[in-house]
Scaffold this motif. Structure first.
Motif, short mmCIF file in Angstrom:
data_model
loop_
_atom_site.label_atom_id
_atom_site.label_comp_id
_atom_site.label_asym_id
_atom_site.label_seq_id
_atom_site.Cartn_x
_atom_site.Cartn_y
_atom_site.Cartn_z
N MET A 1 -0.40 5.28 -21.79
CA MET A 1 0.91 4.67 -22.07
C MET A 1 1.03 3.32 -21.36
O MET A 1 1.55 2.35 -21.91
CB MET A 1 2.04 5.60 -21.63
N ALA A 2 0.50 3.25 -20.14
CA ALA A 2 0.52 2.00 -19.40
C ALA A 2 -0.40 0.97 -20.07
O ALA A 2 -0.07 -0.22 -20.15
CB ALA A 2 0.10 2.23 -17.96
N LEU B 1 -9.38 -3.61 -22.25
CA LEU B 1 -9.19 -2.35 -21.53
C LEU B 1 -9.49 -2.52 -20.04
O LEU B 1 -8.76 -1.99 -19.17
CB LEU B 1 -10.07 -1.27 -22.13
N TYR B 2 -10.52 -3.27 -19.73
CA TYR B 2 -10.90 -3.54 -18.34
C TYR B 2 -9.76 -4.24 -17.60
O TYR B 2 -9.38 -3.86 -16.49
CB TYR B 2 -12.17 -4.39 -18.35
N ARG B 3 -9.20 -5.26 -18.23
CA ARG B 3 -8.11 -6.01 -17.59
C ARG B 3 -6.86 -5.15 -17.46
O ARG B 3 -6.11 -5.26 -16.47
CB ARG B 3 -7.84 -7.27 -18.39
N ALA B 4 -6.60 -4.29 -18.46
CA ALA B 4 -5.45 -3.40 -18.38
C ALA B 4 -5.59 -2.43 -17.21
O ALA B 4 -4.64 -2.19 -16.45
CB ALA B 4 -5.27 -2.66 -19.69
N HIS B 5 -6.79 -1.85 -17.04
CA HIS B 5 -7.00 -0.93 -15.93
C HIS B 5 -6.89 -1.63 -14.59
O HIS B 5 -6.38 -1.05 -13.62
CB HIS B 5 -8.36 -0.24 -16.07
N ALA B 6 -7.34 -2.88 -14.54
CA ALA B 6 -7.20 -3.64 -13.29
C ALA B 6 -5.72 -3.82 -12.95
O ALA B 6 -5.31 -3.67 -11.78
CB ALA B 6 -7.88 -4.99 -13.43
N GLU B 7 -4.90 -4.14 -13.95
CA GLU B 7 -3.47 -4.31 -13.72
C GLU B 7 -2.83 -3.00 -13.29
O GLU B 7 -1.99 -2.97 -12.38
CB GLU B 7 -2.80 -4.86 -14.98
N ILE B 8 -3.21 -1.91 -13.92
CA ILE B 8 -2.65 -0.61 -13.56
C ILE B 8 -2.99 -0.25 -12.12
O ILE B 8 -2.15 0.26 -11.37
CB ILE B 8 -3.18 0.48 -14.52
N GLN B 9 -4.23 -0.53 -11.71
CA GLN B 9 -4.68 -0.18 -10.37
C GLN B 9 -4.29 -1.22 -9.32
O GLN B 9 -4.47 -0.99 -8.12
CB GLN B 9 -6.20 0.01 -10.37
N GLY B 10 -3.79 -2.39 -9.78
CA GLY B 10 -3.41 -3.43 -8.85
C GLY B 10 -4.59 -4.09 -8.16
O GLY B 10 -4.51 -4.45 -6.98
N VAL B 11 -5.70 -4.23 -8.90
CA VAL B 11 -6.91 -4.86 -8.33
C VAL B 11 -7.31 -6.05 -9.18
O VAL B 11 -6.82 -6.24 -10.30
CB VAL B 11 -8.08 -3.85 -8.25
N ALA B 12 -8.22 -6.86 -8.65
CA ALA B 12 -8.70 -8.03 -9.38
C ALA B 12 -9.62 -7.61 -10.52
O ALA B 12 -10.26 -6.55 -10.47
CB ALA B 12 -9.45 -8.96 -8.43
N LEU C 1 -14.38 -0.06 -11.17
CA LEU C 1 -13.44 -0.40 -12.23
C LEU C 1 -14.15 -0.52 -13.57
O LEU C 1 -13.68 0.02 -14.58
CB LEU C 1 -12.72 -1.72 -11.91
N ALA C 2 -15.29 -1.18 -13.58
CA ALA C 2 -16.05 -1.34 -14.83
C ALA C 2 -16.53 0.02 -15.33
O ALA C 2 -16.48 0.30 -16.54
CB ALA C 2 -17.23 -2.28 -14.60
#
Length: 321
Positions: A174-175, A201-212, A232-233
């Motif tokens: 959902m995020a 998807l990679y960039r979305a997961h980075a935003e969700i996790q609050g990482v670069a 992350l990758a």
């Protein structure tokens, strides 16, 4: 080579245009070559250059698979800058016959011509040998087609199944949907299940996790995931495979394609071992009361790089196309 005995076939994607010659009535490919689309201002220039490279002045018929919807005579590629009119092309080159089919229609037609040594079993089986077959795969976009059995062969379905809505199944997804919706508006599964989609998807997961998210290309994400040093990758690529499994399973239920799922395209063979150990199967089989149906359905990765060209050759003489 003499032109009288050959037809020209092509598989025109968002990145590369693949061409080959086939003897009329045959599906054996000769003089196969891939030309980068970016190197040519238009479709005609690529055809002229290929024929020059192959040493053929002209052919009498041609069939091209294109990564775009096919309707009427005007073709505009979805993921590159080429557009052309089929009547104008036929007239310019003097072809007696010219067919244009969707790239995944051709991919589907090519699947029966792929040798068993080019099929890697993922899960499921034995399925129904005379049931419809689902053909799909991530590449520049997400291609989806199917083969429906008839008395003496197969009828391919031309679909734009890659553009169905992304359907999240948990809070994380959902995020992901919220993030991609802010960027794209409507979010299709192709926004995730494609080369560019992997990067999304990679960039979305980075935003969700609050990482670069330092990686800026899908091949870099894949390489980092395979290297196992980038959590992350690796998480992103595993999630990519799981979503592909769910989308494939949904398509099996929609099309009744118990004859099998054939995963094509250039992306999956690049990380085949990772894919075979990924959550693809979990996503594919997670269908509640319909789980037994998908568990019986075999899934294969197609490693034949010229499946689309084989399908274009088949389409030349297929009256159902």
């Amino acid at each position: 080579m003499t032109a009288d005995h050959y037809a020209l076939v092509g598989d025109i994607g968002g990145t590369n245009a693949r061409f080959a010659l086939v003897e009329q009535g045959s599906s054996r490919l000769e003089a196969v070559e891939a030309l980068p689309c970016r190197d040519y201002g238009n479709f005609e220039d690529a055809v002229v250059d290929y024929l020059r490279r192959a040493g053929v002045a002209a052919v009498s018929e041609a069939c091209f698979a294109v990564a775009s919807p096919v309707s009427g005579t005007r073709v505009r590629m979805t993921n590159n800058h080429w557009c052309f009119d089929t009547d104008e092309i036929r007239s310019r080159f003097g072809w007696q016959s010219f067919k244009v089919v969707n790239d995944y229609t051709a991919m589907a037609l090519g699947v029966p011509h792929v040798g068993s040594d080019r099929l890697v079993h993922v899960c499921g089986g034995p399925g129904d040998a005379r049931g419809p077959r689902l053909v799909m795969g991530p590449g520049t976009g997400l291609g989806v087609s199917a083969l429906v059995p008839i008395s003496h062969g197969w009828v391919p379905l031309m679909t734009e199944g890659g553009h169905v809505d992304f359907a999240p199944t948990d809070d994380t997804e959902m995020a992901v949907l919220r993030i991609l919706k802010a960027r794209f508006g409507r979010v299709s599964v192709e926004r995730i299940l494609s080369g560019q989609g992997l990067l999304n998807l990679y960039r979305a997961h980075a935003e969700i996790q609050g990482v670069a998210a330092p990686l800026d290309a899908p091949d870099k994400v894949t390489a980092a995931a395979l290297g196992q040093a980038d959590a992350l990758a690796r998480h992103t690529l595993r999630h990519f495979c799981e979503i592909l499994g769910r989308v494939a399973g949904n398509a099996v239920l929609t099309l009744g394609s118990t004859g099998g799922v054939y995963l094509c395209g250039g992306i999956l063979p690049r990380f085949l071992d990772f894919f075979l150990e990924s959550p693809f199967r979990v996503g594919f089989e997670d269908k509640g009361r319909m789980r037994p149906l998908v568990e019986r359905t075999p899934v294969y990765v197609v490693t034949e790089p010229h499946t689309g060209l084989l399908g274009a050759a088949e389409a030349l003489g297929n009256p159902e196309v």
